[in-house]
Design an enzyme around this catalytic site. Structure first.
Site, PDB file in Angstrom:
ATOM      1  N   GLN A  50     -75.601   6.439  47.211  1.00  0.00           N
ATOM      2  CA  GLN A  50     -76.217   6.508  48.541  1.00  0.00           C
ATOM      3  C   GLN A  50     -75.229   6.255  49.671  1.00  0.00           C
ATOM      4  O   GLN A  50     -75.541   6.515  50.833  1.00  0.00           O
ATOM      5  CB  GLN A  50     -77.381   5.508  48.645  1.00  0.00           C
ATOM      6  N   CYS A  96     -87.288   5.233  50.095  1.00  0.00           N
ATOM      7  CA  CYS A  96     -85.872   5.315  49.758  1.00  0.00           C
ATOM      8  C   CYS A  96     -85.082   5.477  51.055  1.00  0.00           C
ATOM      9  O   CYS A  96     -85.446   6.298  51.897  1.00  0.00           O
ATOM     10  CB  CYS A  96     -85.635   6.517  48.845  1.00  0.00           C
ATOM     11  N   LEU A  97     -84.020   4.699  51.201  1.00  0.00           N
ATOM     12  CA  LEU A  97     -83.239   4.768  52.435  1.00  0.00           C
ATOM     13  C   LEU A  97     -82.612   6.147  52.627  1.00  0.00           C
ATOM     14  O   LEU A  97     -82.276   6.525  53.750  1.00  0.00           O
ATOM     15  CB  LEU A  97     -82.150   3.684  52.437  1.00  0.00           C
ATOM     16  N   GLU A 139     -83.220   2.112  41.572  1.00  0.00           N
ATOM     17  CA  GLU A 139     -81.768   2.197  41.814  1.00  0.00           C
ATOM     18  C   GLU A 139     -81.044   2.814  40.613  1.00  0.00           C
ATOM     19  O   GLU A 139     -80.097   3.591  40.784  1.00  0.00           O
ATOM     20  CB  GLU A 139     -81.191   0.818  42.131  1.00  0.00           C
TER      21      GLU A 139
HETATM   22 ZN    ZN Z   1     -83.491   5.165  46.772  1.00  0.00          ZN
END
Ligand code: ZN
Length: 185
Positions: A50, A96-97, A139
């Site tokens: 990410q 989710c970011l 994650e």
């Molecule tokens: Zn995520």
């Protein structure tokens, strides 16, 4: 250092991450960047892909969501392996970011047994339950190129299509820095 979070649509979110050497000189900085970036975005977990790093590392601090009877947990997972999952699944609204603005109910096993190296490079084998088990699974999926929206029914995904297209096109805002790596999908 706070790093921009890679948005849905970026190829790195669909790659299988590589194992990390415990002697990797970049590892301490990567872990610190994951913490800084996660806390800045008010997240409860963040995986290396990410922030654009395709390595098997993620961090979890879900204490703000844990119930009082749960043991508070914060930890780093290096080269994690999910050894088994509990047979019972439960729903929880996940976000989710990397996919700002979308939250959906996802069913996952309520417990998970994981083997991993912790932040001190000590091999751990632990069974997790509750919100921590949920975040670990979310994650862990990032390390194998999987996203929570993959679990949605075709109908649900159809309903989100326009929003996902906007995110893929970088037409999205979030209260943290984003990295748009545009690509048609
Ligand atoms: Zn995520």
């Amino acid at each position: 250092m706070i790093r921009p979070i890679v948005l849905y649509g970026a190829p790195v979110l669909r790659q299988k991450a590589s194992p990390v050497s415990p002697e990797d000189p970049e590892l301490p900085r990567l872990i610190q960047d994951l913490w800084d970036t996660m806390y800045n975005a008010d997240g409860v977990g963040l995986a290396a892909p990410q922030i654009g790093v395709s390595k098997k590392v993620f961090v979890v601090d879900a204490r703000q969501l844990q119930s009082p009877e749960e043991e508070p947990f914060k930890g780093v997972f290096i080269n994690p392996k999910i050894l088994s999952t509990d047979p019972v699944c439960a729903p929880y609204e996940e976000g989710c970011l990397s996919i700002p603005g979308i939250r959906e109910r996802i069913y996952r096993p309520v417990g998970v047994e994981v083997e991993y190296l912790d932040e001190n490079l000590v091999l751990q084998r632990r069974h997790f339950t509750g919100i921590v088990a949920r975040v670990i699974q979310h994650e862990y999926d990032h390390l194998i190129g999987q996203l929570f929206i993959d679990y949605l029914s075709p109908l649900k995904r159809q309903l989100l299509r326009r929003r996902l297209k906007e995110i893929t096109a970088g037409q999205v805002e979030a209260p943290y820095p984003l990295q748009y790596v545009g690509r048609a999908h």
